[in-house]
Structures are given as structure tokens and as C-alpha cells.
Design a protein around this motif. Structure first.
Motif, PDB file in Angstrom:
ATOM      1  N   GLU A 101      22.449  27.823  49.130  1.00 49.73           N
ATOM      2  CA  GLU A 101      21.214  27.698  49.901  1.00 49.73           C
ATOM      3  C   GLU A 101      20.098  28.563  49.310  1.00 49.73           C
ATOM      4  N   ASP A 102      20.448  29.676  48.663  1.00 50.79           N
ATOM      5  CA  ASP A 102      19.437  30.474  47.948  1.00 50.79           C
ATOM      6  C   ASP A 102      18.791  29.630  46.847  1.00 50.79           C
ATOM      7  N   LYS A 105      16.517  27.055  48.471  1.00 48.95           N
ATOM      8  CA  LYS A 105      15.263  27.688  48.914  1.00 48.95           C
ATOM      9  C   LYS A 105      14.287  27.829  47.760  1.00 48.95           C
ATOM     10  N   SER A 106      14.772  28.312  46.630  1.00 44.59           N
ATOM     11  CA  SER A 106      13.858  28.534  45.498  1.00 44.59           C
ATOM     12  C   SER A 106      13.319  27.210  44.959  1.00 44.59           C
ATOM     13  N   TYR A 108      12.818  24.421  46.727  1.00 39.79           N
ATOM     14  CA  TYR A 108      11.824  23.931  47.684  1.00 39.79           C
ATOM     15  C   TYR A 108      10.541  24.761  47.610  1.00 39.79           C
ATOM     16  N   GLN A 109      10.666  26.065  47.436  1.00 37.00           N
ATOM     17  CA  GLN A 109       9.477  26.909  47.300  1.00 37.00           C
ATOM     18  C   GLN A 109       8.655  26.471  46.093  1.00 37.00           C
ATOM     19  N   TYR A 128      12.096  22.038  53.862  1.00 41.33           N
ATOM     20  CA  TYR A 128      12.223  23.448  53.486  1.00 41.33           C
ATOM     21  C   TYR A 128      12.583  24.290  54.706  1.00 41.33           C
ATOM     22  N   VAL A 131      16.169  24.004  55.262  1.00 41.61           N
ATOM     23  CA  VAL A 131      16.927  24.803  54.296  1.00 41.61           C
ATOM     24  C   VAL A 131      16.958  26.261  54.754  1.00 41.61           C
ATOM     25  N   ILE A 132      15.829  26.759  55.221  1.00 42.34           N
ATOM     26  CA  ILE A 132      15.760  28.139  55.705  1.00 42.34           C
ATOM     27  C   ILE A 132      16.709  28.330  56.890  1.00 42.34           C
ATOM     28  N   HIS A 135      20.280  28.333  55.618  1.00 40.50           N
ATOM     29  CA  HIS A 135      20.550  29.595  54.928  1.00 40.50           C
ATOM     30  C   HIS A 135      20.777  30.721  55.931  1.00 40.50           C
TER      31      HIS A 135
END
Length: 149
Positions: A101-102, A105-106, A108-109, A128, A131-132, A135
Motif C-alpha cells: 500500500e506504500d 500511495k506513491s 497515486y500521489q 487515492y 488507498v489511504i 493503508h
């Protein structure tokens, strides 16, 4: 512009597929029935996210991705290796899910920094946020399991 947009969306489709496969594997390997259910739901959420993005790519007249990334294949293989070595503990599975999930996150960012049309930006932002939530939920469960280990 459509090529750039579809490239961004196809990258996110791969990310969703990686998450789907990873969570499906985690559901199979987990011992706790609650974790099995949670991971199965997350796999379904990732599949739904990929389908939404695939629809958008198709509507732009391009060919949507159908599978995950090579790194995702390695990640899924690593889940199996790590959990085998660690005795397939739920804690080891949660740790690897958090790592996955990290990565999501990156990715999607990075996508949110791209020049996407407003309706696609809204979809990517909504995904996103999911995902947060995934996570944070995985991290919370991992922390709770570590505290009881």
C-alpha cells in the motif's frame, strides 16, 4: 494529451491489479478469519478500481492495461517467500500488505501531480483516498498485532 492521460491511467490500472493480486494472496495465506474477509474485500475494491480506470482508458480510445506490473509479480512472489520463511504469520502478511500500500500511495500521489482532465482527476483522487484508508487500516491492524505478539 490523450496518450499521456492514458499512460497515467494505465499505470494506475497496473497498481490496482497489483493490489488485487496481493490482497487475494494475503486472504489465502491469512489465518485469522477477520483478516481473510478484510483482504478479500480489499482485493475486490482494487479490482473495481481497475475496472473504473479501464473504462476511462477505453472511452479515450486507447487499450487499457489488463494486468499488473513486473514489480507487482515480484512483490507477490516476495509475499509468498516472506510468509513461508516467517511461518506464514498474519503479522508478516500485514507487514507486506502495508508495504504494498506504500507503493500504491506513491503511485497515486505521482498521478495526482499529472495534468489530468477534471473528471479523471476527481476519480484518481477518490481512489487515492481509498488507498489511504486501506493503508491506514492495515497499519493499525499490524500495530495491534505487534502489540500482542
Amino acid at each position: 494529451m490523450a496518450r499521456d492521460v492514458t499512460t497515467v491511467l494505465n499505470d494506475l490500472i497496473e497498481t490496482c491489479k497489483d493490489g488485487e493480486y496481493g490482497f487475494r494472496q494475503a486472504a489465502q495465506d491469512a489465518h485469522d478469519p477477520e483478516l481473510k474477509t478484510l483482504f478479500s474485500r480489499r482485493a475486490a475494491d482494487c479490482a473495481a478500481g481497475a475496472a473504473q480506470l479501464q473504462e476511462q482508458v477505453a472511452s479515450l480510445g486507447d487499450e487499457p492495461e489488463e494486468s499488473g506490473t513486473a514489480a507487482g509479480v515480484l512483490h507477490r512472489g516476495w509475499i509468498g517467500l516472506k510468509t513461508a520463511v516467517a511461518g506464514r504469520t498474519d503479522l508478516a502478511i500485514l507487514e507486506e500488505c502495508e508495504r504494498g500500500e506504500d507503493v500504491a500511495k506513491s503511485r497515486y500521489q505521482a498521478a495526482l501531480q499529472e495534468d489530468l482532465p477534471p473528471q479523471l482527476l476527481a476519480l484518481v483522487q477518490l481512489q487515492y483516498e481509498g488507498v489511504i484508508r486501506n493503508h491506514d487500516q492495515v497499519r493499525e491492524l499490524r500495530d495491534r498485532m505487534r502489540a500482542h505478539a
